[in-house]
Design a protein around this motif. Structure first.
Motif, PDB file in Angstrom:
ATOM      1  N   ALA A 149       0.841  -1.160   0.000  1.00  0.00           N
ATOM      2  CA  ALA A 149       0.000   0.000   0.000  1.00  0.00           C
ATOM      3  C   ALA A 149       0.896   1.236   0.000  1.00  0.00           C
ATOM      4  O   ALA A 149       1.951   1.253   0.633  1.00  0.00           O
ATOM      5  CB  ALA A 149      -0.912   0.010   1.227  1.00  0.00           C
ATOM      6  N   PHE A 150       0.434   2.299  -0.703  1.00  0.00           N
ATOM      7  CA  PHE A 150       1.319   3.435  -0.953  1.00  0.00           C
ATOM      8  C   PHE A 150       1.891   4.002   0.339  1.00  0.00           C
ATOM      9  O   PHE A 150       3.088   4.327   0.410  1.00  0.00           O
ATOM     10  CB  PHE A 150       0.551   4.506  -1.719  1.00  0.00           C
ATOM     11  N   THR A 151       1.055   4.144   1.345  1.00  0.00           N
ATOM     12  CA  THR A 151       1.504   4.573   2.671  1.00  0.00           C
ATOM     13  C   THR A 151       0.700   3.801   3.709  1.00  0.00           C
ATOM     14  O   THR A 151      -0.103   2.936   3.372  1.00  0.00           O
ATOM     15  CB  THR A 151       1.299   6.089   2.871  1.00  0.00           C
ATOM     16  N   ALA A 152       0.893   4.138   4.986  1.00  0.00           N
ATOM     17  CA  ALA A 152       0.134   3.461   6.042  1.00  0.00           C
ATOM     18  C   ALA A 152      -1.264   4.043   6.196  1.00  0.00           C
ATOM     19  O   ALA A 152      -2.184   3.351   6.637  1.00  0.00           O
ATOM     20  CB  ALA A 152       0.885   3.561   7.373  1.00  0.00           C
ATOM     21  N   CYS A 153      -1.441   5.310   5.822  1.00  0.00           N
ATOM     22  CA  CYS A 153      -2.743   5.969   5.944  1.00  0.00           C
ATOM     23  C   CYS A 153      -2.823   7.108   4.935  1.00  0.00           C
ATOM     24  O   CYS A 153      -1.817   7.519   4.350  1.00  0.00           O
ATOM     25  CB  CYS A 153      -2.987   6.459   7.364  1.00  0.00           C
ATOM     26  N   ALA A 154      -4.034   7.631   4.751  1.00  0.00           N
ATOM     27  CA  ALA A 154      -4.292   8.550   3.649  1.00  0.00           C
ATOM     28  C   ALA A 154      -3.557   9.881   3.780  1.00  0.00           C
ATOM     29  O   ALA A 154      -3.068  10.429   2.788  1.00  0.00           O
ATOM     30  CB  ALA A 154      -5.788   8.786   3.517  1.00  0.00           C
ATOM     31  N   TRP A 155      -3.465  10.431   5.004  1.00  0.00           N
ATOM     32  CA  TRP A 155      -2.830  11.746   5.119  1.00  0.00           C
ATOM     33  C   TRP A 155      -1.375  11.703   4.673  1.00  0.00           C
ATOM     34  O   TRP A 155      -0.855  12.693   4.124  1.00  0.00           O
ATOM     35  CB  TRP A 155      -2.960  12.299   6.548  1.00  0.00           C
TER      36      TRP A 155
ATOM     37  N   GLY B 269      -4.134  -6.437  17.435  1.00  0.00           N
ATOM     38  CA  GLY B 269      -4.895  -5.264  17.038  1.00  0.00           C
ATOM     39  C   GLY B 269      -4.958  -4.967  15.557  1.00  0.00           C
ATOM     40  O   GLY B 269      -5.298  -3.845  15.164  1.00  0.00           O
ATOM     41  N   VAL B 270      -4.643  -5.963  14.701  1.00  0.00           N
ATOM     42  CA  VAL B 270      -4.752  -5.759  13.253  1.00  0.00           C
ATOM     43  C   VAL B 270      -5.761  -6.744  12.676  1.00  0.00           C
ATOM     44  O   VAL B 270      -6.124  -7.735  13.324  1.00  0.00           O
ATOM     45  CB  VAL B 270      -3.386  -5.922  12.546  1.00  0.00           C
ATOM     46  N   ASP B 271      -6.215  -6.491  11.462  1.00  0.00           N
ATOM     47  CA  ASP B 271      -7.200  -7.362  10.812  1.00  0.00           C
ATOM     48  C   ASP B 271      -6.520  -8.607  10.248  1.00  0.00           C
ATOM     49  O   ASP B 271      -5.503  -8.521   9.566  1.00  0.00           O
ATOM     50  CB  ASP B 271      -7.924  -6.608   9.695  1.00  0.00           C
TER      51      ASP B 271
ATOM     52  N   TYR C 238      -3.267   2.400  13.747  1.00  0.00           N
ATOM     53  CA  TYR C 238      -1.839   2.466  13.525  1.00  0.00           C
ATOM     54  C   TYR C 238      -1.268   3.685  14.261  1.00  0.00           C
ATOM     55  O   TYR C 238      -2.005   4.638  14.544  1.00  0.00           O
ATOM     56  CB  TYR C 238      -1.511   2.597  12.038  1.00  0.00           C
ATOM     57  N   PRO C 239       0.006   3.684  14.569  1.00  0.00           N
ATOM     58  CA  PRO C 239       0.612   4.815  15.280  1.00  0.00           C
ATOM     59  C   PRO C 239       0.473   6.146  14.554  1.00  0.00           C
ATOM     60  O   PRO C 239       0.522   7.196  15.181  1.00  0.00           O
ATOM     61  CB  PRO C 239       2.085   4.410  15.401  1.00  0.00           C
TER      62      PRO C 239
END
Length: 331
Positions: free
Chosen positions: A102-108, A210-212, A327-328
């Motif tokens: 995935a491109f990053t860990a989250c959208a921001w 704590g992950v899917d 995620y952190p």
């Protein structure tokens, strides 16, 4: 494409970096694409990788590689959790980027990387390889040809039993099946049905860390279309993608790397089959796309526009929030 030498550098020396190395070695004879440099956190690992895969240079730090003026493209092959930091480092050196999914860990994080890329006018794209494959267009053309009538339903799954790997179960490594496997099901649905999603519902099994581990997602589109998507790192699945229409259905053998398609008609009888043309690994198409875009002065690829990478990341952020997977880096 132009005939000038195109030098690729790789950040990371894991198995996905090896797959890209195999790809580049296979491309080099007739495309002037060179396995130029590799970097690892330790020089010994980088030297070993460079020796095995015929890279010209080995670096014991990512900084040294991105500051090498001969590098034309940096392929980021590190865990999801490192992508933002690695991409930021490349952008500070104005190095074009092909970053693994995935491109990053989250959208921001994705939004920030693309913002900087636009400011600096540096090419960046996500290495979701199925987006670049010619066979993906073949599949879409078949869907749109009317051979199965009006397409209304997609089912797709991608599951591998690899939860024992730290990058799959640790939140600090952006672990979980969604970012590793589910991202392919979401991209498969997007390539076939687009982005006009009216509503969605999802559920997941969350691990003690704590992950899917497993999830099912239903996307409802306009015109009564629906996609049912599953991913898991607990089991091995058939990896099929099935597109169902009013008069037939299409079965894609593997949404992660489609090689064969069967088409069934109104009476459930096989009416046609298509095979993917010979390829090196399938990774070559994203490298070709990067080379062409860079040579034409572009900062994004039409195969995977920045807005689409952000949209997919936003989808995954929303699903993780539904499941309580944090995620952190989450805001």
């Amino acid at each position: 494409m132009q005939s000038s030498t195109f030098r690729v550098g790789i950040l990371g020396t894991g198995w996905i970096a090896e797959k890209m190395a195999i790809t580049i070695n296979g491309m080099t004879p007739d495309k002037n694409i060179v396995a130029y440099a590799v970097a690892s956190r330790t020089l010994d690992k980088a030297k070993s990788f460079a020796s095995q895969w015929k890279f010209n240079k080995a670096y014991g730090s990512y900084e040294d590689l991105v500051n090498d003026p001969q590098v034309d493209l940096v392929y980021i092959a590190t865990p999801h959790s490192e992508h933002y930091e690695n991409a930021f480092l490349c952008l500070q050196a104005n190095k074009p980027i092909l970053c693994e999914k995935a491109f990053t860990a989250c959208a921001w994080q994705a939004e920030e990387i693309f913002r900087i890329a636009h400011e600096r006018k540096v090419f960046v794209t996500e290495a979701i390889w199925t987006r670049y494959m010619p066979f993906s267009k073949t599949i879409l053309d078949l869907v749109n040809s009317g051979i199965i009538g009006t397409p209304k339903m997609i089912t797709a799954n991608l599951c591998y039993p690899n939860i024992d790997r730290p990058r799959m179960y640790l939140p600090e490594l952006a672990g979980g099946a969604l970012l590793d496997l589910g991202v392919y099901t979401l991209n498969f649905a997007a390539m076939i049905f687009g982005t006009d999603i009216k509503s969605s519902v999802s559920t997941a099994i969350v691990t003690d860390t704590g992950v899917d581990a497993s999830s099912s997602i239903i996307l409802n589109y306009s015109d009564n279309r629906q996609a049912v998507l599953s991913s898991s790192n607990l089991v091995k699945s058939d990896r099929h993608g099935i597109i169902s229409g009013s008069t037939g259905h299409i079965i894609v053998d593997n949404i992660n790397n489609p090689n064969h398609v069967d088409i069934y008609g109104d009476d459930y009888q096989l009416i046609a089959s298509h095979d993917c043309p010979p390829q090196i690994t399938g990774y070559e198409y994203q490298v070709y796309a990067c080379k062409e875009a860079i040579e034409n002065g572009l900062i994004e690829s039409h195969y995977m526009p920045h807005a689409e990478s952000v949209r997919i990341m936003q989808q995954m952020d929303a699903f993780r929030k539904e499941w309580g997977v944090k995620y952190p880096w989450d805001r």
